[in-house]
Design an enzyme around this catalytic site. Structure first.
Site, PDB file in Angstrom:
ATOM      1  N   SER A  24       2.171   0.039  -9.928  1.00  0.00           N
ATOM      2  CA  SER A  24       1.438   0.398  -8.708  1.00  0.00           C
ATOM      3  C   SER A  24       1.688   1.854  -8.360  1.00  0.00           C
ATOM      4  O   SER A  24       2.583   2.497  -8.912  1.00  0.00           O
ATOM      5  CB  SER A  24       1.886  -0.482  -7.548  1.00  0.00           C
ATOM      6  OG  SER A  24       3.194  -0.091  -7.149  1.00  0.00           O
ATOM      7  N   LYS A  25       0.897   2.349  -7.422  1.00  0.00           N
ATOM      8  CA  LYS A  25       1.063   3.718  -6.961  1.00  0.00           C
ATOM      9  C   LYS A  25       2.467   3.902  -6.375  1.00  0.00           C
ATOM     10  O   LYS A  25       3.073   4.951  -6.521  1.00  0.00           O
ATOM     11  CB  LYS A  25      -0.008   4.024  -5.921  1.00  0.00           C
ATOM     12  CG  LYS A  25       0.182   5.368  -5.246  1.00  0.00           C
ATOM     13  CD  LYS A  25      -1.056   5.795  -4.512  1.00  0.00           C
ATOM     14  CE  LYS A  25      -0.725   6.602  -3.275  1.00  0.00           C
ATOM     15  NZ  LYS A  25       0.347   7.587  -3.410  1.00  0.00           N
ATOM     16  N   ARG A  26       2.962   2.848  -5.742  1.00  0.00           N
ATOM     17  CA  ARG A  26       4.296   2.945  -5.143  1.00  0.00           C
ATOM     18  C   ARG A  26       5.389   3.193  -6.186  1.00  0.00           C
ATOM     19  O   ARG A  26       6.338   3.914  -5.935  1.00  0.00           O
ATOM     20  CB  ARG A  26       4.623   1.699  -4.306  1.00  0.00           C
ATOM     21  CG  ARG A  26       4.729   2.026  -2.834  1.00  0.00           C
ATOM     22  CD  ARG A  26       4.798   0.787  -1.975  1.00  0.00           C
ATOM     23  NE  ARG A  26       3.594  -0.015  -2.103  1.00  0.00           N
ATOM     24  CZ  ARG A  26       3.564  -1.309  -2.440  1.00  0.00           C
ATOM     25  NH1 ARG A  26       4.697  -1.959  -2.679  1.00  0.00           N
ATOM     26  NH2 ARG A  26       2.425  -1.952  -2.523  1.00  0.00           N
ATOM     27  N   ASP A  67       5.337   6.853  -6.882  1.00  0.00           N
ATOM     28  CA  ASP A  67       5.943   7.635  -5.806  1.00  0.00           C
ATOM     29  C   ASP A  67       7.463   7.510  -5.842  1.00  0.00           C
ATOM     30  O   ASP A  67       8.190   8.484  -5.684  1.00  0.00           O
ATOM     31  CB  ASP A  67       5.436   7.142  -4.435  1.00  0.00           C
ATOM     32  CG  ASP A  67       3.941   7.401  -4.258  1.00  0.00           C
ATOM     33  OD1 ASP A  67       3.403   8.231  -5.019  1.00  0.00           O
ATOM     34  OD2 ASP A  67       3.320   6.759  -3.386  1.00  0.00           O
TER      35      ASP A  67
END
Ligand code: GLU
Length: 508
Positions: A262-264, A267
């Site tokens: 995921s994008k998380r 990050d």
């Protein structure tokens, strides 16, 4: 059946930036099309106006062009099967919805969201199907006059597929083999909504694949649950003969632990999950991209191609041409592929090494200018050649080379402690005198002069050379010392040694 020309499509919904998993899907479609001499279509699936995000379509086109994944036809490319944006194909879908209604393969349903909600509360695991549809408000239980009256009065309705219970539905998947499920577990999915006069994804997707003569549907695993319904839709239309073959690609998994990337994760662990930087039009939030992070498109392509497939040999560095030759959709893994970000950096390192010094210098020059360096005054290519083996990205060059462009402001304390001992200032003072007499600063020539001076005086080789380096670089690292002095030249070398003598104080 006659052999049809291979035609594949990449069919993103413009709901935001293209995720790196979507990029891999596009890439696999491209590899498959090209190895079979086929065509690749870009179709934009924008029937869900609620989720439309401005800029997403351009983003997808720019990202895939950057990577060298090329389309033969579609949105932005034209072709004989257009329009290629689903929102521009309403009339076509309406016609096919009517065809299913007339054939009794679909029906009209008036149940409101509240009524459906009430049913869900009343019946555990409620689904709209052969068992329950008789107790709902639809054209199967109402007479025609009543249905027509409600429509004439403007009541909102949907069209649902009428799924016959207890039939085996076989999805023949190129990666997963034959997957059989029983039609009784499927619900009568909505195909069309009168409220916005648009089909749902399922209907539009099947109609378009048929009309665009798509032969192979290669897409992410998340679409596998929809595949049995899609097979039933082909049947309902009588298009089984030309039904595309399916391939559902393995998920991209988190670098650690379980679950979908995921994008998380990006990050948290500091890597991009999007090909290009993306600025969210609503929140203004910026997500990093591979391009802006300094990746070469060839490296991204190579890295992604090996997430879920490999050539069956040790070879890891594969150009687009080699990938087209070697890719084998049937050899894709069924299990998810762990996203190994460190491997991505390794690929970039390898591809940077294949660039010429001039090409790398080209990437470095804007960075130097930003740092205020007068690039004309330097042989940037030469400097690049000395450090390129140490970098993964062009942006790493500054940290590896800043001392060529600016004299050190500080000196590493641990190196002072180790190398700038008592007596060293005296030796460096002698070195200054020696260099002042030298005219030839070419690397090999100066090396010979300095090393024989060290030998003749029986100075400690390691300590002397490292003290020399400390004064010139600011710390004991970097490329070959005499390559550095060749680049910065006599005057600068001597000036730095003198400054060092002035500023570096032995520490206890
Ligand atoms: N519009 C779907 C998506 O956004 C396409 C799925 C398919 O390829 O059938 O991924």
């Amino acid at each position: 059946m006659e052999q049809r020309k291979v035609r594949v499509r990449f069919a993103p919904s413009p709901t935001g930036p293209l995720h790196i998993g979507g990029v891999r899907t596009a890439l696999y479609n491209y590899l498959f099309a090209k190895q079979n001499g086929g065509d690749m279509i870009l179709r934009i699936e924008d029937t869900d106006s609620q989720r439309f995000v401005p800029g997403a379509e351009d983003y997808i086109i720019t990202a895939l062009e950057w990577l060298g994944v090329k389309f033969d036809e579609g949105v932005n490319y034209g072709g004989e099967y257009g329009p290629y944006r689903q929102s521009e194909r309403r009339d076509i879908y309406r016609k096919y919805v009517n065809q299913l209604l007339e054939a009794g393969k679909a029906y009209i349903a008036f149940d409101t969201p509240q009524e459906l909600e009430a049913k869900r509360n009343e019946i555990a695991n409620f689904q709209y199907d052969a068992k329950t549809r008789g107790a709902m408000r639809n054209s199967l239980v109402m007479d025609k006059a009543e249905v027509d009256k409600l429509i004439a009065e403007g009541e909102k309705y949907v069209v649902r597929i009428k799924i016959e219970p207890d039939e085996d539905v076989v999805v023949d998947d190129m990666i997963r083999g034959k997957v059989t499920i029983n039609s009784s577990v499927l619900d009568d999915k909505v195909l069309y909504k009168s409220a916005d006069d648009l089909p749902t994804y399922h209907l539009a997707n099947i109609v378009d694949d048929h009309l665009m003569e798509v032969t192979h549907v290669i897409r992410g695993e998340e679409w596998l649950p929809s595949a049995p319904l899609h097979v039933l839709l082909y049947r309902a239309f009588g298009w089984e003969e030309t039904m595309p073959r399916f391939a559902h690609l393995p998920l991209l998994l988190k670098p650690e632990g379980n679950g979908k990337l995921s994008k998380r994760d990006g990050d948290r662990l500091g890597f991009p999950v999007f090909p290009l930087e993306w600025k969210d039009p609503k929140s203004g939030e910026i997500s990093s991209g591979y391009r802006e992070s300094g990746y070469l498109p060839e490296a991204v392509v190579n890295f992604l191609a090996l997430l879920g497939w490999n050539p069956g040999t040790e070879q890891e560095l594969l150009s687009m041409e080699e990938l087209i030759k070697l890719f084998n959709i049937e050899k894709c893994s069924k299990a998810g592929a762990k996203f190994d970000y460190e491997k991505g950096k390794w690929f970039n390192h390898k591809y940077i090494q294949e660039k010429s010094d001039a090409e790398i210098a080209e990437m470095f020059i804007p960075i130097l200018k930003e740092k205020g360096v007068d690039v004309e005054a330097y042989n940037v290519e030469k400097i690049v050649s000395l450090v390129k083996s140490r970098i993964n990205f062009a942006k790493d060059l500054w940290a590896q080379t800043s001392f060529f462009f600016e004299a050190p402001q500080t000196y590493a304390e641990k190196d002072i402690r180790k190398r700038w001992k008592e007596g060293m200032p005296q030796i460096i003072t002698e070195l200054v005198a020696l260099l002042e007499k030298e005219e030839n600063f070419a690397s090999a020539a100066l090396e010979e002069v300095v090393l024989s001076w060290i030998a003749k005086n029986e100075y400690h080789l390691g300590n002397t050379m490292n003290a020399f380096r400390l004064a010139v670089v600011g710390e004991c690292r970097g490329p070959h010392m005499f390559d550095i002095t060749e680049v910065i030249g006599k005057e600068e070398t001597i000036a730095r040694l003198k400054t060092g003598l002035d500023k570096i104080k032995p520490v206890e």
